[in-house]
Design an enzyme around this catalytic site. Structure first.
Site, PDB file in Angstrom:
ATOM      1  N   LYS A  51      25.632  12.066  32.145  1.00 41.95           N
ATOM      2  CA  LYS A  51      26.765  13.032  32.441  1.00 41.95           C
ATOM      3  C   LYS A  51      26.154  14.185  31.191  1.00 41.95           C
ATOM      4  O   LYS A  51      26.500  13.817  29.908  1.00 41.95           O
ATOM      5  CB  LYS A  51      27.986  12.590  31.956  1.00 41.95           C
ATOM      6  CG  LYS A  51      28.986  13.837  32.309  1.00 41.95           C
ATOM      7  CD  LYS A  51      30.323  12.990  31.324  1.00 41.95           C
ATOM      8  CE  LYS A  51      30.148  14.063  30.338  1.00 41.95           C
ATOM      9  NZ  LYS A  51      30.085  15.641  30.595  1.00 41.95           N
ATOM     10  N   GLY A  71      27.377  13.268  20.244  1.00 39.82           N
ATOM     11  CA  GLY A  71      28.666  13.945  20.156  1.00 39.82           C
ATOM     12  C   GLY A  71      29.465  14.025  19.143  1.00 39.82           C
ATOM     13  O   GLY A  71      28.710  13.381  18.179  1.00 39.82           O
ATOM     14  N   SER A  72      30.450  13.924  19.247  1.00 38.57           N
ATOM     15  CA  SER A  72      31.726  13.536  18.266  1.00 38.57           C
ATOM     16  C   SER A  72      31.563  13.225  17.717  1.00 38.57           C
ATOM     17  O   SER A  72      31.958  12.025  18.058  1.00 38.57           O
ATOM     18  CB  SER A  72      32.696  14.548  18.585  1.00 38.57           C
ATOM     19  OG  SER A  72      33.805  13.926  19.514  1.00 38.57           O
ATOM     20  N   THR A  73      31.853  13.027  16.252  1.00 38.55           N
ATOM     21  CA  THR A  73      32.749  11.388  15.753  1.00 38.55           C
ATOM     22  C   THR A  73      33.526  10.672  16.572  1.00 38.55           C
ATOM     23  O   THR A  73      33.913   9.376  16.815  1.00 38.55           O
ATOM     24  CB  THR A  73      32.814  11.674  13.812  1.00 38.55           C
ATOM     25  OG1 THR A  73      31.428  11.899  14.065  1.00 38.55           O
ATOM     26  CG2 THR A  73      33.114  10.290  13.946  1.00 38.55           C
ATOM     27  N   VAL A 120      35.361  11.254  19.413  1.00 36.26           N
ATOM     28  CA  VAL A 120      34.622  11.254  20.970  1.00 36.26           C
ATOM     29  C   VAL A 120      34.297   9.654  20.799  1.00 36.26           C
ATOM     30  O   VAL A 120      34.228   8.996  21.393  1.00 36.26           O
ATOM     31  CB  VAL A 120      34.704  11.655  21.670  1.00 36.26           C
ATOM     32  CG1 VAL A 120      33.536  11.216  23.252  1.00 36.26           C
ATOM     33  CG2 VAL A 120      35.270  13.073  21.593  1.00 36.26           C
ATOM     34  N   GLY A 121      32.791   9.720  20.019  1.00 38.32           N
ATOM     35  CA  GLY A 121      31.802   8.643  19.543  1.00 38.32           C
ATOM     36  C   GLY A 121      33.297   6.895  18.451  1.00 38.32           C
ATOM     37  O   GLY A 121      32.509   6.111  19.533  1.00 38.32           O
ATOM     38  N   GLU A 130      24.789   8.761  18.434  1.00 38.12           N
ATOM     39  CA  GLU A 130      24.332   9.913  17.135  1.00 38.12           C
ATOM     40  C   GLU A 130      25.675  10.842  17.084  1.00 38.12           C
ATOM     41  O   GLU A 130      25.979  11.528  17.973  1.00 38.12           O
ATOM     42  CB  GLU A 130      23.132  10.169  18.036  1.00 38.12           C
ATOM     43  CG  GLU A 130      21.494   9.687  18.545  1.00 38.12           C
ATOM     44  CD  GLU A 130      21.499   9.172  17.425  1.00 38.12           C
ATOM     45  OE1 GLU A 130      21.769   9.857  15.864  1.00 38.12           O
ATOM     46  OE2 GLU A 130      20.471   8.506  17.336  1.00 38.12           O
ATOM     47  N   CYS A 171      23.294  19.291  15.386  1.00 39.21           N
ATOM     48  CA  CYS A 171      23.898  18.209  14.300  1.00 39.21           C
ATOM     49  C   CYS A 171      23.217  17.685  13.034  1.00 39.21           C
ATOM     50  O   CYS A 171      23.738  16.993  11.743  1.00 39.21           O
ATOM     51  CB  CYS A 171      23.742  16.098  14.825  1.00 39.21           C
ATOM     52  SG  CYS A 171      22.432  15.940  15.663  1.00 39.21           S
ATOM     53  N   GLU A 216      32.670  19.370   9.494  1.00 33.19           N
ATOM     54  CA  GLU A 216      31.161  19.647  10.005  1.00 33.19           C
ATOM     55  C   GLU A 216      31.498  21.000  10.386  1.00 33.19           C
ATOM     56  O   GLU A 216      32.571  21.343  12.273  1.00 33.19           O
ATOM     57  CB  GLU A 216      30.565  18.354  10.838  1.00 33.19           C
ATOM     58  CG  GLU A 216      29.449  19.326  12.450  1.00 33.19           C
ATOM     59  CD  GLU A 216      28.135  17.659  12.673  1.00 33.19           C
ATOM     60  OE1 GLU A 216      29.392  17.205  14.391  1.00 33.19           O
ATOM     61  OE2 GLU A 216      27.672  18.308  12.625  1.00 33.19           O
TER      62      GLU A 216
END
Ligand code: NDP
Length: 454
Positions: A154, A207-209, A211-212, A229, A263, A356
């Site tokens: 995706k 992606g973002s922490t 959503v991770g 990551e 990143c 960030e």
């Protein structure tokens, strides 16, 4: 199926209309991938290697087309986009060598033979961000396919075009249908289905922490394998004994590459106080000379930000009255432009120092000595990247061992290579991509005892 329009961030003009995959369509694609995997895992290792090499050759033959597509969709300067298309080819080539090297072990045991096999996991779901649509896709796709998995990818909603084209190139190269599928659409729809569908055995998320963390919680319910990551706030540490000219000349490229939407951006420059004045004097012309503008031109170094809303987020870190030391240029008119910006001095509690920003904004902070530099560098929940500039080899190694981060460069501004491991410490991620050990993340070890008793 609904559809949506993707915009060119340099012109704000529509580029293409893309189908938004629904939840039901995602389930159907996963079912197709599950069936395809049974055949794909049985393809002889040499044949799987040949197909991946053919895929790499097909990408190579269309590298210019892919680069131009990325310029339009993501606003990347064409020189960078060419490198990114080349990276997809190189990563495929590198992992094309893997199918014939998925070697198990023979372990001495009494009364028989013990052997291990590296078995594929099944269907792998890739959830890809918008900042490097091609390289990050390839980092998961190539080793997953090499190990005998099928892949459902995706891409980010805003930047699906190159991934979709790479999906077509896979078929043109001869990969069997449904071995590699690309589903454009929303994270909340397609991404969520990949996380929650029981036939998807592994998620690779970049992606973002925030959503991770959600994805990690979702995967926990099925003990689903996961590589993360996530974000970064990396330090570029410049000691007074370093080659200050080189450190200052390269510092803009360490943070403003891809307009800071990286990143690995070294977005906190830490400079030993005794060298601060000299460093800042050299950094200013380096920042002001960055060529920001039309990404279709070969000599452009920095393009626009990805979207209007992202630019608004970045701008919040440079409010009226912010301590702007100096800035580079940015075009006026249409496009999500933001000039390279250096903030100094900046206090340790300031949002620009802790968050960030994911844009072309860097802070400069002085430090006193080695211990001080290490403490400031580690004063973040992230740990993805960083650089150390010094002429003292012992110090370089001491500081590299002490900074809590996954990827460091010494006297250089970059550290990502597809044949070396990449990943984060702390909240920057989980697991490693790239390098020779990446196959471990896409296989499980099976242990088999074979009796030799009569
Ligand atoms: P997100 O984490 O929002 O999105 C990354 C990917 O995840 C996209 O494909 C997105 O889809 C998808 N996604 C979003 N929500 C879900 C969900 N609930 N379940 C499953 N998938 C989901 O990051 P952004 O792309 O918005 O980037 C913002 C931040 O991400 C940056 O500031 C940076 O911190 C970090 N980042 C880190 C990167 C890295 O390489 N480590 C790369 C890119 C970003 P959709 O596009 O539809 O939202």
């Amino acid at each position: 199926m609904t559809s949506y329009t993707v915009l060119n961030p340099a012109t704000e003009q529509p580029v293409s209309t893309v189908p938004g995959t629904s939840s039901e369509e995602t389930d159907a694609a996963i079912a197709r991938a599950e069936v395809a995997q049974r055949a794909w895992r049985s393809v002889a290792p040499g044949d799987r290697a040949s197909l991946l090499r053919a895929f790499a050759a097909q990408v190579d033959a269309h590298a210019e087309e892919l680069a131009r597509l990325e310029v339009e969709n993501s606003g990347h300067p064409v020189g960078a986009a060419r490198w990114e298309a080349g990276q997809v080819r190189d990563v495929l080539q590198y992992y094309a060598a893997a199918p014939e090297r998925l070697i198990g072990k023979q372990i001495p045991v009494a009364g028989g033979l013990n052997v291990t096999f590296a078995e594929p996991l099944g269907v792998v779901g890739l959830i890809v961000p918008w900042n490097f649509p091609m390289p990050i896709l390839s980092w998961g796709m190539a080793p997953a396919l090499a190990a005998g998995n099928t892949v459902v990818a995706k891409p980010a909603e805003m930047t699906p075009l190159t991934a979709m084209r790479i999906g077509e190139l896979a078929l043109e190269a001869g990969l069997p249908e449904h071995v590699f599928q690309v589903l454009p659409g929303k994270g909340s729809v397609v991404g969520q289905r990949l996380v929650h569908h029981p036939a998807v055995r592994k998620i690779v998320f970049t992606g973002s922490t925030e959503v991770g963390q959600q994805i990690m919680a979702g995967c926990a319910k099925q003990v689903k394998r996961l590589t993360l990551e996530l974000g970064g706030k990396s330090a570029n540490i410049v000691f007074a004994d370093a080659d200050i000219e080189r450190a200052a000349a390269t510092a803009p490229y360490a943070v403003f590459d891809n307009a800071g939407q990286d990143c690995c951006a070294r977005s906190r420059i830490l400079v030993q106080r005794s060298a601060l004045e000299k460093f800042m004097g050299l950094l200013e012309p380096a920042v002001k000379s960055i060529r920001v503008g039309d990404p279709t031109l070969a000599d452009t170094e920095m393009g626009p930000l990805i979207s209007a809303s992202h630019r608004a987020n970045v701008a919040k870190y440079v409010p009226d009255g912010a301590p702007v030391a100096f800035r580079g240029s940015a075009p006026a008119g249409p496009g999500y432009w933001f000039p390279p910006t250096v903030l100094a001095p900046i206090g340790s509690g300031a949002p620009a120092y802790t968050d960030e920003i994911f844009g072309p904004v860097v802070t400069v902070t002085p430090f006193e000595d080695e211990a001080d530099a290490i403490e400031i560098a580690n004063d973040t929940p992230y740990g993805l990247s960083g650089s150390i500039w010094t002429s003292n080899i012992g110090r370089a190694i001491r500081v590299a061992r002490a900074v809590e981060t996954g990827n460091l460069s010494v006297n250089s501004h970059s550290s990502v290579r597809y044949w070396t491991p990449f990943g984060g410490f702390k909240q920057s991620g989980l697991g490693r991509e790239l390098g020779p050990d990446a196959l471990d993340a896409f296989t499980e070890t099976k242990n088999v005892f074979i009796s030799t008793q009569e």
